[in-house]
Design a protein around this motif. Structure first.
Motif, PDB file in Angstrom:
ATOM      1  N   ASN A 141      -6.331  10.456  -9.789  1.00 51.79           N
ATOM      2  CA  ASN A 141      -5.194  10.585 -10.965  1.00 51.79           C
ATOM      3  C   ASN A 141      -5.532   9.701 -11.989  1.00 51.79           C
ATOM      4  N   LYS A 142      -6.567   9.214 -12.209  1.00 51.93           N
ATOM      5  CA  LYS A 142      -6.908   8.532 -13.330  1.00 51.93           C
ATOM      6  C   LYS A 142      -5.690   7.527 -13.940  1.00 51.93           C
ATOM      7  N   VAL A 143      -5.346   6.662 -13.101  1.00 54.17           N
ATOM      8  CA  VAL A 143      -4.225   5.450 -12.943  1.00 54.17           C
ATOM      9  C   VAL A 143      -4.974   4.194 -13.454  1.00 54.17           C
ATOM     10  N   ASN A 144      -4.240   3.462 -14.223  1.00 51.90           N
ATOM     11  CA  ASN A 144      -4.876   1.996 -14.419  1.00 51.90           C
ATOM     12  C   ASN A 144      -4.013   1.346 -13.348  1.00 51.90           C
ATOM     13  N   ALA A 145      -4.804   0.717 -12.531  1.00 53.91           N
ATOM     14  CA  ALA A 145      -4.091  -0.054 -11.309  1.00 53.91           C
ATOM     15  C   ALA A 145      -4.704  -1.398 -11.338  1.00 53.91           C
ATOM     16  N   PHE A 146      -3.768  -2.633 -11.198  1.00 51.12           N
ATOM     17  CA  PHE A 146      -4.354  -3.609 -11.276  1.00 51.12           C
ATOM     18  C   PHE A 146      -3.712  -4.767 -10.167  1.00 51.12           C
ATOM     19  N   VAL A 147      -4.547  -5.344  -9.695  1.00 53.82           N
ATOM     20  CA  VAL A 147      -3.999  -6.368  -8.679  1.00 53.82           C
ATOM     21  C   VAL A 147      -3.678  -7.896  -9.266  1.00 53.82           C
ATOM     22  N   ALA A 148      -2.216  -8.305  -8.929  1.00 53.35           N
ATOM     23  CA  ALA A 148      -1.943  -9.360  -9.779  1.00 53.35           C
ATOM     24  C   ALA A 148      -2.049 -10.663  -9.198  1.00 53.35           C
ATOM     25  N   THR A 176      -7.651   3.269  -3.947  1.00 55.67           N
ATOM     26  CA  THR A 176      -8.873   3.469  -4.884  1.00 55.67           C
ATOM     27  C   THR A 176      -9.103   4.897  -4.931  1.00 55.67           C
ATOM     28  N   ASN A 177      -9.306   5.601  -3.901  1.00 52.31           N
ATOM     29  CA  ASN A 177      -9.599   7.014  -4.152  1.00 52.31           C
ATOM     30  C   ASN A 177      -8.480   7.768  -4.945  1.00 52.31           C
ATOM     31  N   LEU A 178      -7.230   7.434  -4.582  1.00 47.00           N
ATOM     32  CA  LEU A 178      -6.025   8.119  -5.414  1.00 47.00           C
ATOM     33  C   LEU A 178      -6.142   7.346  -6.882  1.00 47.00           C
ATOM     34  N   VAL A 179      -6.398   6.528  -7.184  1.00 42.51           N
ATOM     35  CA  VAL A 179      -6.422   5.791  -8.562  1.00 42.51           C
ATOM     36  C   VAL A 179      -7.434   6.363  -9.414  1.00 42.51           C
ATOM     37  N   LYS A 180      -8.682   6.755  -9.002  1.00 42.07           N
ATOM     38  CA  LYS A 180      -9.484   7.644  -9.306  1.00 42.07           C
ATOM     39  C   LYS A 180      -9.314   9.129  -9.793  1.00 42.07           C
ATOM     40  N   THR A 213       0.717  -1.122   0.002  1.00 45.88           N
ATOM     41  CA  THR A 213      -0.026   0.156   0.024  1.00 45.88           C
ATOM     42  C   THR A 213       0.970   1.318   0.025  1.00 45.88           C
ATOM     43  N   LYS A 214       1.865   1.428   0.759  1.00 42.52           N
ATOM     44  CA  LYS A 214       2.581   2.387   1.168  1.00 42.52           C
ATOM     45  C   LYS A 214       3.459   2.775  -0.354  1.00 42.52           C
ATOM     46  N   LEU A 215       3.937   1.822  -0.749  1.00 45.88           N
ATOM     47  CA  LEU A 215       4.860   1.979  -2.359  1.00 45.88           C
ATOM     48  C   LEU A 215       3.609   2.514  -3.220  1.00 45.88           C
ATOM     49  N   SER A 216       2.542   1.715  -3.045  1.00 44.85           N
ATOM     50  CA  SER A 216       1.389   2.212  -4.325  1.00 44.85           C
ATOM     51  C   SER A 216       1.177   3.482  -4.392  1.00 44.85           C
ATOM     52  N   SER A 220      -6.749  -5.166 -20.234  1.00 45.09           N
ATOM     53  CA  SER A 220      -7.116  -5.089 -18.927  1.00 45.09           C
ATOM     54  C   SER A 220      -8.562  -5.909 -18.522  1.00 45.09           C
ATOM     55  N   GLU A 221      -9.006  -6.420 -19.510  1.00 44.07           N
ATOM     56  CA  GLU A 221     -10.373  -7.280 -19.277  1.00 44.07           C
ATOM     57  C   GLU A 221     -10.383  -8.204 -18.332  1.00 44.07           C
ATOM     58  N   GLU A 222      -9.366  -8.940 -18.348  1.00 45.25           N
ATOM     59  CA  GLU A 222      -9.482  -9.941 -17.230  1.00 45.25           C
ATOM     60  C   GLU A 222      -8.547  -9.913 -15.781  1.00 45.25           C
ATOM     61  N   PHE A 223      -8.512  -8.534 -15.562  1.00 45.37           N
ATOM     62  CA  PHE A 223      -7.488  -8.281 -14.351  1.00 45.37           C
ATOM     63  C   PHE A 223      -8.702  -8.002 -13.370  1.00 45.37           C
ATOM     64  N   CYS A 224      -8.080  -8.152 -11.955  1.00 43.53           N
ATOM     65  CA  CYS A 224      -8.876  -7.463 -10.948  1.00 43.53           C
ATOM     66  C   CYS A 224      -8.345  -6.057 -10.645  1.00 43.53           C
ATOM     67  N   THR A 225      -9.197  -4.778 -10.816  1.00 42.54           N
ATOM     68  CA  THR A 225      -8.752  -3.624 -10.777  1.00 42.54           C
ATOM     69  C   THR A 225      -8.702  -3.294  -9.189  1.00 42.54           C
ATOM     70  N   VAL A 226      -8.188  -2.084  -9.078  1.00 43.81           N
ATOM     71  CA  VAL A 226      -8.112  -1.875  -7.457  1.00 43.81           C
ATOM     72  C   VAL A 226      -9.727  -1.592  -6.749  1.00 43.81           C
ATOM     73  N   GLU A 227     -10.535  -1.242  -7.898  1.00 52.66           N
ATOM     74  CA  GLU A 227     -11.997  -0.786  -7.507  1.00 52.66           C
ATOM     75  C   GLU A 227     -12.648  -2.351  -7.067  1.00 52.66           C
ATOM     76  N   ASP A 228     -12.187  -3.555  -7.845  1.00 54.11           N
ATOM     77  CA  ASP A 228     -13.018  -4.612  -7.716  1.00 54.11           C
ATOM     78  C   ASP A 228     -12.515  -5.228  -6.502  1.00 54.11           C
ATOM     79  N   GLN A 229     -10.977  -4.965  -6.244  1.00 52.04           N
ATOM     80  CA  GLN A 229     -10.491  -5.520  -4.890  1.00 52.04           C
ATOM     81  C   GLN A 229     -11.407  -5.034  -3.834  1.00 52.04           C
TER      82      GLN A 229
END
Length: 323
Positions: free
Chosen positions: A121-128, A115-119, A84-87, A300-309
């Motif tokens: 800053n309009k970042v594409n962020a996915f959980v691996a 999630t709030n930061l991603v929205k 989280t800190k590094l994200s 990105s269709e198959e990924f878990c986004t941070v919003e999904d997480q």
């Protein structure tokens, strides 16, 4: 084995442990330009000895202070406690596409912050969650499509307590072990069967495990947004293993272990292993090559986004009796 020829790109890989090395092996095979950042000089030395590639020590914060431009693609492969800190640092410093090792955060407050930061800053962020990309899962999806979809499913996420309690992990990670580790199974099950719209969960064994005090036995059921019934079970004080069973109108598909696919035809008691083209999963850590390929290829269709997480973590709290 079908792969996509990707253009050569510069990738920032944060971390130098085993998971980072697994990512490095994939990126190297793709002929990407790789910049590796880690914390300690020892980690950098060990990484160099193992891979032959230099790593920049001193940590991500120091790296960010000394660079003008972050590469377009960043893979964050550090221990759970620092994800989280590094994200947050990466997002605040202009990273545009980030693949964050699972589970991205240990708590609802952490994933909410990301999630709030991603929205904002309009970042594409996915959980691996690399198991989404297993060869066995791809074949299961093909059969499910031919059969007209899943009619019901069940999954088990039993953990081997006698092994886990001896691991050298931080207490905060251990106490959230379902999120830190077992969520691999739940994520894959809900990825295939849909997000629960109605859900009941039960847990027992509060205080029975010193390393995971919230509960040790778990069961529950519900119906997903695809109108598919599901159930789950796990007993961390008994025997068992990870597994998912997917039922269609024609077959029972069994992912146990998740890397393999067994099939039972309707009207038969025989259960057989299917031959799958898993060459890429033999060559690299299973699922990792296709996951990185999709990330760098902007698929990105198959990924878990941070919003999904964030949505899923609300369920994970219920499943595991977290507060």
């Amino acid at each position: 084995m079908k792969t996509v020829q990707l253009p050569k790109k510069k990738i920032l890989l944060v971390g130098a442990g085993q998971m980072a090395r697994d990512y490095f092996n994939v990126l190297k095979s793709m002929k990407m330009q790789i910049e590796v950042v880690c914390r300690s000089a020892k980690s950098a030395k060990d990484f160099k000895e193992d891979t032959g590639h230099d790593a920049i020590s001193g940590g991500l914060e120091k790296y960010l202070q000394g660079t003008k431009t972050i590469p377009d693609y960043v893979i964050l492969a550090v221990d759970v406690s620092n994800l989280t800190k590094l994200s947050i640092s990466l997002i605040n410093n202009g990273a545009r596409n980030i693949l964050i090792e699972k589970p991205a955060a240990k708590s609802l407050s952490e994933i909410d912050h990301i999630t709030n930061l991603v929205k904002r800053n309009k970042v594409n962020a996915f959980v691996a969650y690399n198991r989404r990309f297993y060869s066995s899962v791809l074949m299961a999806k093909e059969i499910i499509a031919k059969d007209g979809g899943i009619s019901s499913f069940t999954f088990e996420f039993t953990e081997w307590s006698h092994i886990i309690e001896k691991l050298n992990k931080e207490k905060s990670e251990m106490e959230r072990w379902f999120i830190s580790n077992s969520s691999h199974v739940a994520d894959l099950a809900f990825y295939l069967g849909g997000y629960p719209k109605e859900f009941n969960s039960f847990s027992l064994g509060e205080g029975n495990l010193e390393w995971h005090p919230s509960a040790s036995v778990f069961t529950g059921s519900g119906i997903t947004n695809k109108n598919i019934l599901f159930s789950y079970h796990a007993d961390w004080e008994s025997a068992g293993r990870w597994g998912i069973e997917l039922l269609t109108k024609r077959h029972r598909l069994i992912l146990k272990p998740l890397e393999k696919l067994q099939i039972q035809k309707i009207g038969s008691i025989e259960i057989d292993y299917l031959e799958i083209d898993d060459q890429i999963d033999q060559q690299f850590k299973p699922g990792l090559f296709r996951q990185v390929e999709a990330f760098i290829g902007n698929e990105s269709e198959e990924f878990c986004t941070v919003e999904d997480q964030k949505k899923l973590m609300e369920l994970y709290y219920q499943i595991s009796n977290y507060s």
